[in-house]
Design a protein around this motif. Structure first.
Motif, PDB file in Angstrom:
ATOM      1  N   VAL A  48       0.855  -1.189   0.000  1.00 49.51           N
ATOM      2  CA  VAL A  48       0.000   0.000   0.000  1.00 49.51           C
ATOM      3  C   VAL A  48       0.889   1.237   0.000  1.00 49.51           C
ATOM      4  CG1 VAL A  48      -1.828   1.252   1.194  1.00 49.51           C
ATOM      5  CG2 VAL A  48      -1.778  -1.256   1.259  1.00 49.51           C
ATOM      6  N   GLY A  49       0.835   2.001  -1.095  1.00 51.07           N
ATOM      7  CA  GLY A  49       1.682   3.175  -1.235  1.00 51.07           C
ATOM      8  C   GLY A  49       0.978   4.464  -0.849  1.00 51.07           C
ATOM      9  N   ARG A  50       1.725   5.561  -0.979  1.00 46.97           N
ATOM     10  CA  ARG A  50       1.180   6.866  -0.599  1.00 46.97           C
ATOM     11  C   ARG A  50       0.025   7.295  -1.501  1.00 46.97           C
ATOM     12  NH1 ARG A  50       6.941   9.710   0.861  1.00 46.97           N
ATOM     13  NH2 ARG A  50       7.411   8.949  -1.219  1.00 46.97           N
ATOM     14  N   ASP A  51      -0.022   6.761  -2.743  1.00 46.59           N
ATOM     15  CA  ASP A  51      -1.112   7.141  -3.638  1.00 46.59           C
ATOM     16  C   ASP A  51      -2.466   6.713  -3.081  1.00 46.59           C
ATOM     17  OD1 ASP A  51      -0.589   4.451  -3.937  1.00 46.59           O
ATOM     18  OD2 ASP A  51      -0.929   4.427  -6.104  1.00 46.59           O
ATOM     19  N   TYR A  52      -2.485   5.619  -2.311  1.00 47.35           N
ATOM     20  CA  TYR A  52      -3.737   5.162  -1.711  1.00 47.35           C
ATOM     21  C   TYR A  52      -4.276   6.221  -0.756  1.00 47.35           C
ATOM     22  CZ  TYR A  52      -7.077   2.306   0.874  1.00 47.35           C
ATOM     23  OH  TYR A  52      -8.217   1.830   1.467  1.00 47.35           O
ATOM     24  N   VAL A  53      -3.399   6.763   0.078  1.00 49.84           N
ATOM     25  CA  VAL A  53      -3.811   7.787   1.040  1.00 49.84           C
ATOM     26  C   VAL A  53      -4.259   9.047   0.312  1.00 49.84           C
ATOM     27  CG1 VAL A  53      -3.070   9.227   2.967  1.00 49.84           C
ATOM     28  CG2 VAL A  53      -2.258   6.864   2.787  1.00 49.84           C
ATOM     29  N   GLN A  54      -3.510   9.445  -0.708  1.00 51.85           N
ATOM     30  CA  GLN A  54      -3.835  10.666  -1.443  1.00 51.85           C
ATOM     31  C   GLN A  54      -5.205  10.574  -2.103  1.00 51.85           C
ATOM     32  OE1 GLN A  54      -0.492  10.900  -4.077  1.00 51.85           O
ATOM     33  NE2 GLN A  54       0.925  11.603  -2.471  1.00 51.85           N
ATOM     34  N   ASN A  55      -5.535   9.402  -2.625  1.00 52.97           N
ATOM     35  CA  ASN A  55      -6.814   9.248  -3.307  1.00 52.97           C
ATOM     36  C   ASN A  55      -7.973   9.041  -2.347  1.00 52.97           C
ATOM     37  OD1 ASN A  55      -6.540   9.065  -6.459  1.00 52.97           O
ATOM     38  ND2 ASN A  55      -4.727   8.068  -5.622  1.00 52.97           N
ATOM     39  N   GLN A  56      -7.672   8.796  -1.075  1.00 54.06           N
ATOM     40  CA  GLN A  56      -8.727   8.687  -0.074  1.00 54.06           C
ATOM     41  C   GLN A  56      -9.115  10.046   0.488  1.00 54.06           C
ATOM     42  OE1 GLN A  56     -10.280   5.541   1.303  1.00 54.06           O
ATOM     43  NE2 GLN A  56      -9.625   5.216  -0.796  1.00 54.06           N
TER      44      GLN A  56
END
Length: 445
Positions: free
Chosen positions: A436-444
Motif C-alpha cells: 500500500v503506497g502513498r497514492d492510496y492515502v492521497q486518493n482517499q
C-alpha cells in the motif's frame, strides 16, 4: 400516500418501438449463428468469426423515446471492470379512458459479466424497493413530487425511462450501470413462443386477476412446457410475495438460457432475431452486441445455466404512510454486490493468504485495507514498511492469478494506480502481497 405518476406527466406517452437498421439485424443474426456455431464447432473459431464483424461498426447515437426525460447515458467501461447491463421488463397500466398509461418496470435485474473471472451474475431488485432517485435526471415538476413522496424503484422508469432507472439502480447499489435492455411483455411472450416454450414445474394452483394491468393468471400445478403467455403468467404471479415472484423470474430466465443452448432453435433464429429487433430496446452498440454474443459463444460449450449466479438484494418488509415498501439492507446489499459483481469473495473452500505491507506513511492505511479484506473472507497479515513508496502494487506469488487481479481491481477503484506483477515464490509467506503506497492515502482524501 404515494400515487402513481400522473397520466399527463413525462411517463404517460405511449413509447414507440425502436426501429433498428436492417444492418444491425444482419449483424445480430450473424452473431447469433456464431454463438450456436460455438456449441457445435468450437468456441475459438466462433469467437474469431464474431470479432471479424466488429471492424467498421459505429456506435448508435441514442435519442430519448417519447416519455423518456433524457437519452440514457453511455457510461464508459474500463477493460478490467464488470460490464453491468440493467434489464427492464415494463408493464403498461390502463387509464380510465382505456389508453395505455405510464410504464413502470415490472422486472429489474442487473446482469453483470466479469472479464477477469469470466463469471456471469444477475442481481434482482424487488419492484417495491424504497429508493432515492437522483433529482438531476428529472424535470422540476417531478423534483417536487419526489421531494414530497417516498418512491418505489418501479416508478423510476415511469418518471423518465431507462436513464432514470439506470441512475436509481446505480445510486442504490453504488456500482456503474453501463447499458440497459428494455423488454415489453409482448416481446417476452413472443420470444418464449419462438424458442419453443420453457419447461417449468408449477408448484401450486395460481389464480390472480388485475384488469388495471390487463393481467389474468390461471395456471394449474404440474411439470410441463409453458408457452409464452403461460410463462408470462408464471413470472408475474404475485399472490405470495415479491421475493417468490423474483425467484420465478429467475427460474424462467434459467429455462430460457437452457432452451437457447439447444441446437434445435437454429431454424428459428431468424424469427427470434426479428422479434428482438422489433420489440427490444437497448443502448448497446452494434460492436457491443457482437462482443457479448461472441462471449456467450465462447462460454456456450459445456455451459450450464446453473453457472449463472443469481440473487436478490436483501431487506425487510416496511410501511410508510400506509404504503408497502421493500427496505433494503444497506450492509447486506454492499456485501452481496462485492461478492456477485466485484467477485471479491474467495471461492468456496479456498483459503487465500494475503500479506499487506503498509508503505503509505503515517495513518494506518494498510490496516484499513487489511480489515476490508478480512471482511471478505481473506486471511490477512499486516507489516509496516519503514520506507514509504509512492505507488500501490499487487504481487502474485502462487495460486490463482485471477484472484490477485480481482484484488488489484478493488484497489484500483480507490487509487486508480495499482499495478499487478507476477512474482512466483514458493517460499513466500502469502499467496498475494499488497504493497500500500502513498497514492492510496492521497486518493482517499
Amino acid at each position: 400516500m404515494v400515487q402513481s405518476p400522473s397520466s399527463s406527466g413525462p411517463g404517460a406517452a405511449e413509447q414507440r418501438r425502436p426501429r433498428l437498421s436492417s444492418r444491425r439485424r444482419r449483424i445480430l443474426l450473424t452473431a447469433a449463428y456464431v454463438a450456436v456455431a460455438a456449441v457445435a464447432f468450437g468456441a475459438s473459431l466462433a469467437f474469431t468469426m464474431a470479432w471479424r464483424l466488429v471492424s467498421g461498426l459505429t456506435v448508435d447515437e441514442e435519442q430519448p423515446e417519447p416519455g423518456d426525460v433524457v437519452a440514457p447515458p453511455r457510461v464508459e467501461v474500463r477493460p478490467d471492470e464488470p460490464f453491468n447491463i440493467l434489464i427492464l421488463g415494463t408493464d403498461a397500466g390502463l387509464l380510465e379512458d382505456g389508453r395505455r398509461g405510464a410504464r413502470r418496470s415490472d422486472t429489474m435485474m442487473l446482469a453483470s459479466y466479469d472479464p477477469l473471472t469470466g463469471g456471469l451474475s444477475i442481481l434482482s431488485i424487488p419492484r417495491d424497493t424504497y429508493v432515492e432517485i437522483p433529482l438531476d435526471r428529472l424535470d422540476e415538476q417531478l423534483h417536487r413530487y419526489i421531494r414530497e413522496n417516498p418512491t418505489k424503484i418501479t416508478h423510476a422508469h415511469a418518471f423518465g425511462g431507462p436513464a432514470v432507472s439506470m441512475a436509481a439502480v446505480s445510486h442504490l447499489l453504488n456500482v456503474p450501470v453501463h447499458r440497459y435492455v428494455r423488454v415489453n411483455l409482448e416481446a417476452f411472450v413472443n420470444i418464449v413462443d419462438l424458442m419453443g416454450g420453457v419447461y417449468i414445474c408449477v408448484p401450486k394452483p395460481m389464480h390472480y386477476e388485475d384488469p388495471y394491468q390487463n393481467l389474468y393468471i390461471h395456471l394449474q400445478p404440474g411439470c410441463r412446457v409453458l408457452n409464452g403467455n403461460e410463462a408470462m403468467q408464471y413470472a408475474r404471479y404475485r399472490q405470495d410475495s415479491d421475493l417468490a415472484r423474483i425467484a420465478r423470474q429467475q427460474e424462467i430466465l434459467r429455462a430460457l438460457v437452457q432452451r437457447g443452448l439447444d441446437l434445435g432453435i437454429i431454424p428459428r433464429l431468424g424469427q427470434i432475431v426479428d422479434e428482438i429487433v422489433r420489440q427490444v430496446d437497448t443502448n448497446l452498440s452494434e460492436s457491443e452486441l457482437v462482443h457479448l454474443v461472441a462471449v456467450a459463444g465462447r462460454m456456450a460449450a459445456g455451459f450450464s445455466p446453473d453457472e449463472i449466479v443469481m440473487n436478490t438484494i436483501p431487506g425487510r418488509d416496511g410501511w410508510m404512510n400506509g404504503v408497502y415498501y421493500w427496505l433494503h439492507d444497506e450492509e447486506g446489499t454492499r456485501q452481496l454486490v462485492d461478492a456477485l459483481i466485484w467477485r471479491l469473495t474467495p471461492p468456496p473452500d479456498t483459503v487465500v493468504q494475503v500479506l499487506v505491507r503498509d508503505a503509505s506513511g503515517p495513518g494506518g492505511a494498510g490496516s484499513r485495507v487489511a480489515e476490508s479484506l478480512r471482511q471478505h473472507g481473506y486471511n490477512v497479515e499486516v507489516v509496516v514498511d519503514e520506507v514509504p513508496v509512492d505507488e500501490t502494487i499487487v504481487l502474485i506469488h502462487h495460486g490463482d492469478e485471477t484472484m490477485g487481479k480481482v484484488l488489484a481491481r478493488a484497489i484500483v477503484n480507490q487509487t486508480a494506480t495499482a499495478r499487478v506483477y507476477a512474482e512466483p515464490d514458493d517460499s513466500a509467506p502469502a499467496d498475494i502481497t499488497i504493497v500500500v503506497g502513498r497514492d492510496y492515502v492521497q486518493n482517499q482524501q
